[in-house]
Design a protein around this motif. Sequence first.
Motif, PDB file in Angstrom:
ATOM      1  N   THR A 215     110.242 -16.175  -2.644  1.00 14.52           N
ATOM      2  CA  THR A 215     108.793 -16.265  -2.539  1.00 14.52           C
ATOM      3  C   THR A 215     108.370 -17.513  -3.297  1.00 14.52           C
ATOM      4  O   THR A 215     108.839 -17.761  -4.410  1.00 14.52           O
ATOM      5  N   TYR A 216     107.494 -18.294  -2.686  1.00  9.89           N
ATOM      6  CA  TYR A 216     106.980 -19.507  -3.312  1.00  9.89           C
ATOM      7  C   TYR A 216     105.490 -19.321  -3.557  1.00  9.89           C
ATOM      8  O   TYR A 216     104.773 -18.802  -2.705  1.00  9.89           O
ATOM      9  N   VAL A 217     105.044 -19.747  -4.736  1.00 12.39           N
ATOM     10  CA  VAL A 217     103.640 -19.593  -5.095  1.00 12.39           C
ATOM     11  C   VAL A 217     103.097 -20.948  -5.521  1.00 12.39           C
ATOM     12  O   VAL A 217     103.712 -21.649  -6.324  1.00 12.39           O
ATOM     13  N   LYS A 218     101.959 -21.295  -4.984  1.00  8.46           N
ATOM     14  CA  LYS A 218     101.276 -22.530  -5.363  1.00  8.46           C
ATOM     15  C   LYS A 218     100.031 -22.149  -6.133  1.00  8.46           C
ATOM     16  O   LYS A 218      99.276 -21.284  -5.705  1.00  8.46           O
ATOM     17  N   ILE A 219      99.825 -22.800  -7.263  1.00  2.00           N
ATOM     18  CA  ILE A 219      98.657 -22.555  -8.102  1.00  2.00           C
ATOM     19  C   ILE A 219      97.892 -23.863  -8.203  1.00  2.00           C
ATOM     20  O   ILE A 219      98.462 -24.899  -8.542  1.00  2.00           O
ATOM     21  N   GLY A 220      96.612 -23.816  -7.893  1.00  2.00           N
ATOM     22  CA  GLY A 220      95.822 -25.034  -7.959  1.00  2.00           C
ATOM     23  C   GLY A 220      94.344 -24.750  -8.106  1.00  2.00           C
ATOM     24  O   GLY A 220      93.918 -23.611  -8.323  1.00  2.00           O
ATOM     25  N   LEU A 221      93.577 -25.802  -7.967  1.00  2.00           N
ATOM     26  CA  LEU A 221      92.139 -25.769  -8.177  1.00  2.00           C
ATOM     27  C   LEU A 221      91.466 -26.365  -6.945  1.00  2.00           C
ATOM     28  O   LEU A 221      91.943 -27.370  -6.399  1.00  2.00           O
ATOM     29  N   THR A 222      90.376 -25.757  -6.490  1.00  2.00           N
ATOM     30  CA  THR A 222      89.656 -26.279  -5.326  1.00  2.00           C
ATOM     31  C   THR A 222      88.201 -25.837  -5.377  1.00  2.00           C
ATOM     32  O   THR A 222      87.848 -24.880  -6.070  1.00  2.00           O
ATOM     33  N   SER A 223      87.381 -26.528  -4.621  1.00  2.00           N
ATOM     34  CA  SER A 223      85.999 -26.082  -4.433  1.00  2.00           C
ATOM     35  C   SER A 223      85.802 -25.553  -3.016  1.00  2.00           C
ATOM     36  O   SER A 223      84.750 -25.023  -2.693  1.00  2.00           O
ATOM     37  N   SER A 224      86.836 -25.692  -2.168  1.00  2.00           N
ATOM     38  CA  SER A 224      86.787 -25.160  -0.800  1.00  2.00           C
ATOM     39  C   SER A 224      88.107 -24.466  -0.487  1.00  2.00           C
ATOM     40  O   SER A 224      89.091 -25.114  -0.126  1.00  2.00           O
TER      41      SER A 224
ATOM     42  N   ALA B 177     100.145  -9.639  -9.051  1.00  2.00           N
ATOM     43  CA  ALA B 177     101.582  -9.762  -9.318  1.00  2.00           C
ATOM     44  C   ALA B 177     102.377  -8.779  -8.478  1.00  2.00           C
ATOM     45  O   ALA B 177     103.404  -9.134  -7.911  1.00  2.00           O
ATOM     46  N   GLY B 178     101.907  -7.554  -8.368  1.00  2.00           N
ATOM     47  CA  GLY B 178     102.615  -6.538  -7.601  1.00  2.00           C
ATOM     48  C   GLY B 178     102.678  -6.856  -6.119  1.00  2.00           C
ATOM     49  O   GLY B 178     103.720  -6.717  -5.486  1.00  2.00           O
ATOM     50  N   ILE B 179     101.562  -7.285  -5.553  1.00  2.00           N
ATOM     51  CA  ILE B 179     101.536  -7.626  -4.131  1.00  2.00           C
ATOM     52  C   ILE B 179     102.469  -8.788  -3.841  1.00  2.00           C
ATOM     53  O   ILE B 179     103.235  -8.766  -2.883  1.00  2.00           O
ATOM     54  N   LEU B 180     102.432  -9.800  -4.682  1.00  2.69           N
ATOM     55  CA  LEU B 180     103.282 -10.959  -4.457  1.00  2.69           C
ATOM     56  C   LEU B 180     104.760 -10.627  -4.663  1.00  2.69           C
ATOM     57  O   LEU B 180     105.618 -11.105  -3.937  1.00  2.69           O
ATOM     58  N   LEU B 181     105.050  -9.792  -5.636  1.00  4.53           N
ATOM     59  CA  LEU B 181     106.440  -9.421  -5.908  1.00  4.53           C
ATOM     60  C   LEU B 181     107.021  -8.592  -4.756  1.00  4.53           C
ATOM     61  O   LEU B 181     108.137  -8.823  -4.319  1.00  4.53           O
ATOM     62  N   ARG B 182     106.233  -7.642  -4.280  1.00  5.01           N
ATOM     63  CA  ARG B 182     106.692  -6.786  -3.177  1.00  5.01           C
ATOM     64  C   ARG B 182     106.695  -7.522  -1.867  1.00  5.01           C
ATOM     65  O   ARG B 182     107.377  -7.134  -0.919  1.00  5.01           O
ATOM     66  N   GLY B 183     105.841  -8.554  -1.779  1.00  3.72           N
ATOM     67  CA  GLY B 183     105.720  -9.256  -0.502  1.00  3.72           C
ATOM     68  C   GLY B 183     104.972  -8.430   0.514  1.00  3.72           C
ATOM     69  O   GLY B 183     105.102  -8.625   1.704  1.00  3.72           O
ATOM     70  N   ALA B 184     104.158  -7.480   0.011  1.00  2.58           N
ATOM     71  CA  ALA B 184     103.422  -6.573   0.896  1.00  2.58           C
ATOM     72  C   ALA B 184     102.352  -7.286   1.683  1.00  2.58           C
ATOM     73  O   ALA B 184     101.914  -8.321   1.341  1.00  2.58           O
TER      74      ALA B 184
END
Length: 159
Positions: A17-26, A152-159
């Motif tokens: 699983t890959y997660v991107k963390i960033g900042l946006t206004s849109s 965290a749970g949703i991302l870990l399970r991939g649900a």
Amino acid sequence: MDRDYVYLIACKGETKTYVKIGLTSSIQRRLSNIQTGCPHPIAHAFVVRSEYREEVKGLEKLLHKLLEPARLRAEWYEGTTSFFETLDAVLSRINAAGFTYEDLLEMPDFVGSEFEIMMHRHDFEFLRVQLPIRRGRDPLEDARSACGADIAGILLRGA
């Protein structure tokens, strides 16, 4: 009212699983841009919103700093169990003003007003974006609240 967002966008590869963390206004434009450059379909998207850019800037910076061990490249992280446990702990501490001046001293390269903002109590609203987003619709119109543990749970399970 203008809003700024910290986003967590996840995609599933064959084994990771890959997660991107960033900042946006849109968020809609950002999701579209990320999907264009990502070889895997976006599976989940979460946002934390605030009308104060300094708050989300501080949160994004804090997440990048504390999740550094899982960083793959730039703002992309490998979604390991350890990553999601740390993510849950950080998000759970945010609204409770769980960060202290001592925490600041333990992170000498993370100083400034952004961190100080994280030492105060917040009412950040964590939202799960419903995917796929329909053309012409506000991506947060059908978003649902989610706490740090939910994310965290949703991302870990991939649900």
